[in-house]
Design an enzyme around this catalytic site. Structure first.
Site, PDB file in Angstrom:
ATOM      1  N   VAL A   1      60.517  23.399   0.097  1.00 58.69           N
ATOM      2  CA  VAL A   1      60.083  23.623   1.475  1.00 58.69           C
ATOM      3  C   VAL A   1      58.978  22.633   1.821  1.00 58.69           C
ATOM      4  O   VAL A   1      58.072  22.385   1.024  1.00 58.69           O
ATOM      5  CB  VAL A   1      59.573  25.076   1.617  1.00 58.69           C
TER       6      VAL A   1
ATOM      7  N   VAL B   1      56.436  24.920  -4.359  1.00 57.40           N
ATOM      8  CA  VAL B   1      57.096  23.640  -4.075  1.00 57.40           C
ATOM      9  C   VAL B   1      58.605  23.817  -3.941  1.00 57.40           C
ATOM     10  O   VAL B   1      59.312  22.842  -3.683  1.00 57.40           O
ATOM     11  CB  VAL B   1      56.783  22.573  -5.148  1.00 57.40           C
ATOM     12  N   GLU B   2      59.089  25.034  -4.106  1.00 56.35           N
ATOM     13  CA  GLU B   2      60.532  25.253  -3.977  1.00 56.35           C
ATOM     14  C   GLU B   2      60.793  26.066  -2.707  1.00 56.35           C
ATOM     15  O   GLU B   2      60.728  25.495  -1.624  1.00 56.35           O
ATOM     16  CB  GLU B   2      61.076  25.894  -5.250  1.00 56.35           C
ATOM     17  N   MET B   3      61.016  27.404  -2.816  1.00 55.32           N
ATOM     18  CA  MET B   3      61.329  28.151  -1.589  1.00 55.32           C
ATOM     19  C   MET B   3      60.097  28.759  -0.939  1.00 55.32           C
ATOM     20  O   MET B   3      60.136  29.205   0.199  1.00 55.32           O
ATOM     21  CB  MET B   3      62.395  29.200  -1.897  1.00 55.32           C
TER      22      MET B   3
END
Lengths: 601, 354
Positions: free
Chosen positions: B115, B157-159
């Site tokens: 994201v 740093v992902e969802m």
């Protein structure tokens, strides 16, 4: 009631027993579930399963160690199953809620298994390297020899390889030393070798180094993986769980015994309650029977009384009927009496008139004529008596004619009265109190008829009779009732004015609206005091010395029967009175009232 | 009056007692007769545990894949959720954004972007056959597929979202009803994870030529492919890349025979691998050995995505893990062999990078 009190207490007792028994049952049930040896049996099974998995894991590790099991999937699966079983065991032990010893020992086992799991991971990593190195060392050796096919090199390399492989299998420090020594002996040869051989030698030496390092490591790890004390941990936990289970079973047996006891007690109580119930039921029935008998007796008494009451009512009805009849009869008699009075008067008049008839003069005249039979013509011409005889005869004829007229008049009145009497009696007989004969008549004529009954009286006492009749059409009225009422009123009026200073009676008819007919008989007589006005229509009320008290009551009743009413107005004693008969009117719309003054004076 | 009421009361009580007794006796009997312990609704064993329960020795280091038993209704829910971007904070990212099914279950990038375009820490592994990995993530911190899902969902740093946020969003949708149909307690975080994991379990690449070969069909591989397999075995690749998933069942140091990280440089925390979980020195630089089943589709390679081609990867492996160099010819044979593990007409191979 003593019996009710007892049954209430007994009900309370049973309810208490039932409730207490239920509570006891539930408690014991809950306890018996806790004292269930099954959960612990499952736990013991799980411990044993863990042990078996443990053993299989050890076996798989050893197989992998010696290159007989190239895939680690089996070990991974066994570890996963072990992990799962430990979880189940923890749950079972937790559910059984045992004492601290078990929890401690379980903790020990869990630690053991955790250690084993991490050891397995270490083993896999190290073993992979070891196996790979051991497989590669001969290949690396071949590369060196190929690059430097010198017998010395060959021999030294061969030595190294053999020592390495033996050390791998044996793992003894003696053979480790041999490998180190063989490796050392090769080193000085390195500079003299061609570059490819040198590179290959470097690789070979590196692998040997790895072998030495990992071989030890793997042994250490295996020792961790298959700890010596593992057996005792399993044994102890197994034993503890078994002991706990024994205890639990014993307690469970006791609880179940109690359970059976309480159940039987409750069952016995239920049985007793049931028998009591039947007894109560029987007594209830007998009491019901008693009450029913008492009720039927009372009922019978009641029926008797009812019959008595009915009889009394009948006699009362009869008595009232007789009274009614008596009243009716008296009314009839009164009305008839009124008329008979008139008849009496008329007949007295006729008798006195006839007695005083001038017909005797006629006889005298006949005798006179007979005496003068011989010389009639000389009698009629010369005799003083004879000369007036035709004139006298003429006058006598006139008087006798007058007598006849008067007598006829009285006889006609008598005839009418007698008719009336028959009618009254007939009416009372056939219609009793209801109904009547309705005729269409001219009201004025009816009233005049009534007045005519009293003509002689009016004359004798010098009462002035005034007629004020409205111009009414022919009306549908009950002729005889109206006649009776008016007759009654007129008779009263005559009696009231007989001794009065002013003697006048007024007969009035008029209509009010187009629905109501009013007939008034007003007199100037002795009047009615106020206190008597209310009672004047009561049956038996009279102020006349020779009165019966039936007249006005009967008239009022008759008026009511026709759907009208009879009222009286008077200003008091000596002020005269006015009786007013109102009747419903059926006929044409009337014209304005006119009055006809006629005096009989 | 009193007596009558007392009698009625007594009658009722008597029957009450009898009824209570009868009922209690029945209940008691049933409870004692009933089997102890309720069978719990355990999930069916997944991954390696589903393999046939035998310790039978197999000469072959590799084993064929078998499809795992799954519940179709849950798989359907998982399939929908897998490509649902509402599982990310700003609705731009779904699981399939990085685990692209058409690209072999990964995204062809060294490091993926989450994201807000934030760079991930490690290379995205393939979602295919992940049910056969004994642990998830490069450092093995998740024991199961369900546990793994927490990682990307909550990773900034992902969802970059949280379960409460996801539940709040999804409660408004028809997921609420669909979940209530399949799961007793409806839409919960645990059930979302269960559905996604069930879907992932259905993504197993069975029926490859290599598996047919393992099952006994010798003619299904050509000469080079067979040679490649022999090299794969003789050079010791199978020391680590073994089992049904040809890897994925152990940890190993990256740099056994050489200092990989020293030579590469720019060492970061993610390079410590298993150490980040166990905090033991011997676990430093140890990573979960990845599966090679779809390796021909999932370039670039290694946890840092440093090898752009399979040829490079094999070279690195030979040097740092085996301590020697493979000739290009050997490397080519191995690559050809590795390709036989991809099932023919595999949907994920449509846009394969070769």
């Amino acid at each position: 009631m003593l019996y009710g009190e007892r049954s209430r207490r007994s009900a309370g007792f049973f309810l208490l027993l039932g409730a207490g028994g239920l509570v006891g049952l539930v408690t014991l049930l809950a306890l018996s579930r806790r004292h269930d040896g099954n959960t612990l049996q499952v736990a013991v099974g799980e411990v044993r399963r863990l042990r078996a998995l443990d053993a299989r894991l050890d076996r798989a590790a050893v197989l992998s160690r010696y290159g007989l099991q190239p895939s680690y999937d089996v070990m991974v699966r066994l570890v996963a199953q072990s992990h799962e079983t430990l979880g189940g065991l923890t749950d079972s032990v937790g559910a059984a809620s045992l004492d601290r010893t078990v929890t401690d020992e379980l903790g020990e086992l869990a630690a053991l298994l955790a250690q084993k799991e991490s050891a397995v991971e270490g083993f896999k990593s190290s073993n992979a390297v070891l196996r790979n190195t051991v497989a590669y060392i001969p290949l690396a050796a071949d590369q060196v020899v190929q690059a430097a096919p010198v017998p010395l090199v060959e021999r030294r390399v061969d030595e190294l390889v053999r020592a390495a492989l033996v050390y791998d299998l044996d793992g003894s420090s003696q053979h480790r030393l041999a490998v180190e020594q063989a490796s050392v002996r090769l080193t000085p040869l390195a500079p003299s070798l061609p570059p490819p051989a040198q590179a290959a030698l470097v690789s070979l030496t590196a692998h040997v180094r790895i072998l030495l390092y990992t071989r030890e490591k793997v042994d250490d790890i295996l020792a961790q993986l298959i700890p010596k004390h593992a057996d005792s941990v399993y044994d102890r936990l197994d034993q503890t769980l078994q002991d706990e289970r024994e205890q639990l079973l014993r307690r469970g047996a006791r609880t179940r015994l109690l359970l059976v006891g309480v159940s039987s007690l409750l069952l016995a109580a239920a049985f007793v309650a049931f028998t009591q119930l039947r007894r109560f039921n029987a007594s209830l029935e007998s009491r019901v029977r008693e009450r029913t008998d008492a009720l039927s007796q009372a009922n019978a008494g009641l029926t008797e009384k009812m019959e008595e009451l009915n009889a009394a009512r009948k006699s009362l009805a009869e008595a009232s009927r007789s009274a009614g009849m008596a009243e009716v009869a008296s009314t009839v008699l009164h009305n008839v009496g009124n008329v008979l009075n008139s008849v009496n008067v008329s007949t007295t008049l006729i008798v006195s008139q006839t007695r005083a008839s001038k017909v005797a003069r006629l006889r005298m005249l006949v005798q006179l004529v007979a005496a003068n039979r011989d010389d009639l013509s000389a009698f009629f011409t010369s005799d003083s008596r004879g000369k007036v005889l035709p004139e006298y005869l003429d006058k006598l004829a006139g008087v006798l004619e007058l007598e006849q007229t008067q007598t006829l008049k009285e006889l006609t009145a008598v005839q009418k009265h007698v008719d009336h009497i028959s009618a009254v009696i007939a009416a009372q007989q056939t219609h009793a109190k209801s109904g009547g004969v309705v005729e269409t008549l001219v009201l004025g004529s009816l009233l005049d008829e009534v007045a005519r009954c009293h003509d002689t009286i009016h004359e004798r006492h010098g009462i002035e009779l005034v007629r004020e009749y409205a111009d009414l059409p022919k009306l549908a009225l009950d002729r005889h009732r109206v006649f009776q009422i008016v007759m009654n009123l007129l008779t009263n009026a005559v009696q009231a004015t007989q001794e009065a200073a002013e003697r006048r009676i007024v007969l009035r008819t008029r209509s009010e609206g187009d629905r109501r007919l009013v007939i008034e008989v007003a007199d100037s007589g002795c009047g009615i005091p106020a206190e008597n006005l209310r009672r004047i229509f009561n049956h038996g009320f009279t102020t006349k010395r020779t009165g019966h008290g039936f007249g006005l009551h009967g008239s009022a009743c008759a008026a009511a029967e026709m759907g009208g009413r009879l009222t009286v107005a008077s200003d008091g004693a000596g002020q005269g009175a006015c009786f007013r008969l109102e009747l419903p009117m059926t006929g044409e719309r009337p014209v304005a009232a006119t009055s006809r003054n006629q005096s009989n004076g | 009056m009193g007596g009558g009421a007392g009698r009625v009361w007594n009658q009722t009580t008597g029957w009450l007692v009898v009824a209570v007794m009868g009922g209690a006796a029945v209940v008691f009997g049933l409870l004692r007769a009933g089997a102890a312990g309720a069978a719990d609704d355990a999930d069916p064993p997944s991954g390696i545990a589903a393999l046939a329960d035998s310790d039978s020795q197999s000469e072959e280091p590799a084993l064929p894949l078998t499809a795992l038993p799954v519940v179709a209704a849950k798989v359907e829910l998982g399939r929908a959720l897998f490509s649902d971007a509402r599982l990310s904070r700003d609705g731009t990212l779904s699981c399939s954004s990085c685990h692209v099914l058409a690209l072999g279950g990964a995204d062809g990038l060294a490091l993926s972007r989450g994201v807000g375009g934030r760079l991930g820490a490690a290379n995205t592994p393939t979602v295919y056959n992940s049910a056969y990995n004994f642990r998830q993530f490069w450092d093995g911190r998740a024991r199961s597929l369900e546990e793994q899902i927490d990682g990307p969902v909550q990773n900034g740093v992902e969802m970059a979202t949280s379960w409460p946020a996801i539940l709040a969003t999804l409660q408004q949708t028809d997921y609420a009803l669909r979940f209530r149909v399949v799961y007793r307690d409806g839409l919960t975080a645990a059930n979302i994870k269960s559905a996604l994991a069930e879907y992932e379990r259905s993504l197993v690449t069975t029926g490859s030529r290599f598996d047919r070969f393992l099952r006994g069909d010798a003619a299904v591989l050509n000469a080079e492919e067979k040679r490649g397999y022999e090299l794969f075995k003789s050079h010791g690749c199978v020391s680590c890349h073994q089992g049904a998933n040809v890897g994925g069942n152990m940890f190993e140091t990256l740099g056994v025979m050489g200092d990989y990280f020293g030579d590469r440089g720019h060492v970061t925390e993610v390079d410590f691998g298993r150490y980040n979980v166990t905090r033991r020195e011997e676990d430093r630089f140890k990573f979960k050995v990845p599966s090679l089943r779809l390796v021909t589709l999932t370039a670039p390679y290694f946890h840092d995505g440093s090898a752009a081609t399979l040829d490079q990867a094999i070279d690195v492996m030979a040097r740092y893990q085996l301590g020697y160099r493979l000739s290009p010819a050997d490397r080519r044979s191995i690559i050809v062999f590795l390709g036989t593990m991809v099932p023919e007409s595999f949907v994920g191979a449509r846009h394969a990078l070769r």
